[in-house]
Structure formats: structure tokens, C-alpha cells
Design an enzyme around this catalytic site. Structure first.
Site, PDB file in Angstrom:
ATOM      1  N   LYS A  33       0.842  -1.204   0.000  1.00 42.46           N
ATOM      2  CA  LYS A  33       0.000   0.000   0.000  1.00 42.46           C
ATOM      3  C   LYS A  33       0.877   1.255   0.000  1.00 42.46           C
ATOM      4  O   LYS A  33       2.102   1.182   0.126  1.00 42.46           O
ATOM      5  CB  LYS A  33      -0.922  -0.012   1.214  1.00 42.46           C
ATOM      6  CG  LYS A  33      -0.211  -0.008   2.558  1.00 42.46           C
ATOM      7  CD  LYS A  33      -1.198  -0.106   3.709  1.00 42.46           C
ATOM      8  CE  LYS A  33      -0.456  -0.137   5.050  1.00 42.46           C
ATOM      9  NZ  LYS A  33      -1.369  -0.172   6.204  1.00 42.46           N
ATOM     10  N   ARG A 128      -9.973  -0.148  15.241  1.00 34.99           N
ATOM     11  CA  ARG A 128      -9.707   0.657  14.057  1.00 34.99           C
ATOM     12  C   ARG A 128     -10.575   0.167  12.907  1.00 34.99           C
ATOM     13  O   ARG A 128     -11.565   0.793  12.563  1.00 34.99           O
ATOM     14  CB  ARG A 128      -8.207   0.603  13.705  1.00 34.99           C
ATOM     15  CG  ARG A 128      -7.774   1.624  12.688  1.00 34.99           C
ATOM     16  CD  ARG A 128      -6.281   1.589  12.434  1.00 34.99           C
ATOM     17  NE  ARG A 128      -5.848   0.334  11.829  1.00 34.99           N
ATOM     18  CZ  ARG A 128      -4.634   0.146  11.307  1.00 34.99           C
ATOM     19  NH1 ARG A 128      -3.747   1.123  11.341  1.00 34.99           N
ATOM     20  NH2 ARG A 128      -4.302  -1.014  10.781  1.00 34.99           N
ATOM     21  N   TYR A 242      15.861  30.226   7.991  1.00 41.97           N
ATOM     22  CA  TYR A 242      14.706  30.914   8.546  1.00 41.97           C
ATOM     23  C   TYR A 242      14.774  31.019  10.069  1.00 41.97           C
ATOM     24  O   TYR A 242      15.183  30.080  10.757  1.00 41.97           O
ATOM     25  CB  TYR A 242      13.417  30.179   8.165  1.00 41.97           C
ATOM     26  CG  TYR A 242      12.985  30.405   6.737  1.00 41.97           C
ATOM     27  CD1 TYR A 242      12.681  31.679   6.281  1.00 41.97           C
ATOM     28  CD2 TYR A 242      12.859  29.334   5.856  1.00 41.97           C
ATOM     29  CE1 TYR A 242      12.261  31.882   4.964  1.00 41.97           C
ATOM     30  CE2 TYR A 242      12.443  29.523   4.548  1.00 41.97           C
ATOM     31  CZ  TYR A 242      12.147  30.814   4.105  1.00 41.97           C
ATOM     32  OH  TYR A 242      11.744  31.010   2.825  1.00 41.97           O
ATOM     33  N   MET A 290      11.229  24.612   2.377  1.00 45.20           N
ATOM     34  CA  MET A 290      10.418  23.840   1.429  1.00 45.20           C
ATOM     35  C   MET A 290      11.267  23.051   0.437  1.00 45.20           C
ATOM     36  O   MET A 290      10.992  21.880   0.158  1.00 45.20           O
ATOM     37  CB  MET A 290       9.465  24.764   0.663  1.00 45.20           C
ATOM     38  CG  MET A 290       8.543  24.016  -0.287  1.00 45.20           C
ATOM     39  SD  MET A 290       7.442  25.086  -1.227  1.00 45.20           S
ATOM     40  CE  MET A 290       6.346  25.670   0.058  1.00 45.20           C
TER      41      MET A 290
END
Length: 347
Positions: A33, A128, A242, A290
Site C-alpha cells: 500500500k 480501528r 529561517y 520547502m
């Protein structure tokens, strides 16, 4: 090249499957998956099929359709989410086997695809997916007269062999499936490693195939190399990145490499994670942005054209530790901008 290169060793994935398979005397399937845990579902599944896998598991019918297109109409493909409202044509045309999670899904499957194979997922305590004991009892007799291929459940704490919930769930699974003639599956990677009591008729490893914990014997399956875009000298007292979170304590050399949180390298690893120049570690200097990372390479004799963030010196789980997460998240977050090179690809 301005993007990172993700080297994927499909032969190592197949070797991990074979090593896990050798630990059991039952059938070993494969969970592929989330796009083969980020490595490419078509490439991974084809290589595993060549290694001998005849049953695969994915999360959704949409994933199953992609996998069927890659594999053809031989292997069985099981869908963890069962039979959702919009899944009927996908299940029918893809010859996919839903793992039905409730009496409602069972009724829907019987009405829409009579005679079409199915499995059933039971909830043994994870809360779940799957039918709880009373609900399972309400449709068990009818389910076991049809084309039922598998009854399964899922362990919540298999990564911790000493956790008492493992034994409690095992007892619940045995109780809920006692007397069934259908094949049973209880163990993913962690459960497989708990030993034969958890194996039943089929094990379905996932993360262990890709080199992740708790399979400590796993081969490394990926190397992620990030190109150095620029280097600069930074004076003592100057900041990098940053919010100026990293400040040079002495004259330093900083390499800026091409990758960031848009490529799956999450911000929590800022100022903590390491990259490698060969076997020499180099620490991140400042925040993950990013598209870029800044790395302290002051101690290197020579600046390389790339630095590795996943390699034999740093597994997905080691990087995950630095990022405050788990190896699953690192793997499945691998970005689409990376240039992918496959070893052992099947065409």
C-alpha cells in the site's frame, strides 16, 4: 541535476521478503500500500512476484486497480478498506478481493457482487477496522458459506513483544475464528517476528520488506542522495536559515542542498538530522525549508557534489528518530521530485 536521486534496490526488497518468509512455515504475502511504501508499487510488486509472492495487500480499491494493471490477472489482491460505496466496478473489473469490515459491508458486497470472492477483517482490540465479536457472530454463518478466502485481524502493539495486548488479541482472534475452515492471517512484520503462535495460515509483512523496524536483520533498500547547489563561508556570529535558529560559533562552511519538506524531509528534523559525505556525518544547520537544506560541512577536506540523507550509515528509522516520527512516515513521504533509479527492476 537539481533534484535528489533516490536509489531503490528492489533485489534487497525481495531478499527481505525471502528472509521473512524463511521464518515461517506458512504462506508469506506482501503489503504494498501507499505506493509500495513510497518506493513505487508497480516496480516493487513485480519484483516480489518474481520472488514468489502470490498475494498482495493494499489499502484501497483505487490502489488495487493500479496494482492489477502492473501484475496482470494472476496474483490475488486484497483491499483492507473492504467494499466502499463507489468500489463495486473497481472490485469487479480488477478482480480485487475486499476485506469486509462490517455486517453492512458484507450485505453490500452480497447484493452488488454476488459470487465475488471476499475476505473478512475482525477487530480483536485495536478499535480501528474490522467487525467486533457480536457483529461477526451476526453474519459469520452466512459469510462462511460463500467464497471467503481469508479471515484476518491486526495487532496494535506487535513492535513491543512484551506488550500484554499481543497475547490478549491473539486469544480474541483464536476465539473469534475457532472452527472456521477459511485461511487465517494475524501477523504483519511485527507479528511474524513474534513467532509461530501468531502465524496461522498466512503472514503479510509490510514495513520489514522495505528495511524498516522491527525487522532488525533487514537489508537497506534505499539511498537518497541530495545535490549540493551552493557553498558559502559564514563568519562567527552569523545565522543560517529561517528564524536564524543556527548561529555559527566559529568560521564555518555551509552547503545548501536541494531538498526540503516538499520532498518529505519534515521540519521537525531541523538543526538535528545528519547527512553523510561518504561515511562522514554532517549536521543540518538551521531549519528545513520547502526546497532546501543547509548543512555544516566545515570539517570536510573536500566539498562533495552530493550528500546522502538515507544510506547504510543512516536507515529510515534512524532518520525518523531525529525527526521525532517513525520509519513508515519517512518512507511514505518520499517526494515525487526525486529522480528514481531502480536496481533489479522487472520489465
Amino acid at each position: 541535476m537539481g533534484t535528489g536521486t533516490l536509489h531503490i534496490d528492489l533485489d534487497a526488497v525481495a531478499a527481505n521478503w525471502a528472509a521473512l518468509d524463511a521464518k515461517t512455515s506458512v504462506e508469506t504475502a506482501a503489503v504494498v500500500k501507499a505506493n509500495g511504501y513510497g518506493l513505487g508499487v508497480s516496480q516493487v510488486a513485480l519484483r516480489l512476484a518474481r520472488a514468489g509472492v502470490r498475494r498482495f495487500f493494499v489499502a484501497t480499491a483505487e490502489e488495487g486497480v493500479v496494482l492489477r494493471a502492473a501484475l496482470g490477472h494472476g496474483p490475488e489482491i486484497n483491499i483492507f478498506s473492504g467494499h466502499m460505496d463507489s468500489d463495486t466496478p473497481l472490485l469487479r473489473e480488477g478482480k480485487l478481493t475486499p476485506m469486509l469490515n462490517s455486517a453492512e459491508q458484507f450485505a453490500q458486497h452480497q447484493a452488488r457482487l454476488p459470487g465475488h470472492s471476499y475476505g473478512v477483517q475482525l477487530d480483536t482490540g485495536m478499535n480501528r477496522l474490522g467487525a467486533e465479536p457480536a457483529e461477526w457472530a451476526s453474519f459469520r454463518a452466512e459469510a462462511e458459506t460463500g467464497p471467503l478466502t481469508l479471515i484476518m485481524s491486526h495487532l496494535a502493539c506487535a513492535d513491543d513483544p512484551a506488550h500484554p495486548q499481543n497475547a490478549a488479541q491473539l486469544a480474541a482472534f483464536i476465539n473469534m475464528t475457532q472452527g472456521s475452515s477459511a485461511k487465517r492471517s494475524f501477523a504483519a512484520t511485527g507479528g511474524l517476528l513474534l513467532g509461530p503462535d501468531y502465524h496461522f495460515d498466512l503472514c503479510r509483512p509490510g514495513v520489514g520488506l522495505y528495511g524498516g523496524a522491527p525487522f532488525s536483520e533487514a537489508h537497506h533498500t534505499i539511498r537518497l542522495s541530495l545535490p549540493v547547489v551552493q557553498t558559502r563561508d559564514v563568519a562567527a556570529g552569523e545565522s543560517v536559515g529561517y528564524s536564524a535558529t543556527w548561529i555559527a560559533e566559529s568560521p564555518s562552511k555551509i552547503a545548501t542542498v536541494s531538498a526540503g519538506y516538499a520532498d518529505g524531509l519534515i521540519r521537525f528534523m531541523s538543526d538535528k538530522a545528519r547527512l553523510f559525505a561518504g561515511n562522514i556525518p554532517c549536521k543540518l544547520a538551521g531549519r528545513v525549508s520547502m526546497d532546501l537544506l543547509t548543512v555544516d560541512v566545515t570539517h570536510l577536506d573536500e566539498i562533495p557534489d552530493h550528500l546522502d540523507i538515507l544510506c547504510p550509515h543512516q536507515s529510515v528509522d534512524a532518520l525518523a528518530d531525529e525527526a521525532g516520527t517513525i520509519g513508515y512516515e519517512i518512507l511514505t513521504s518520499l517526494g515525487q521530485r526525486y529522480h528514481r533509479i531502480y536496481k533489479g527492476e522487472v520489465f
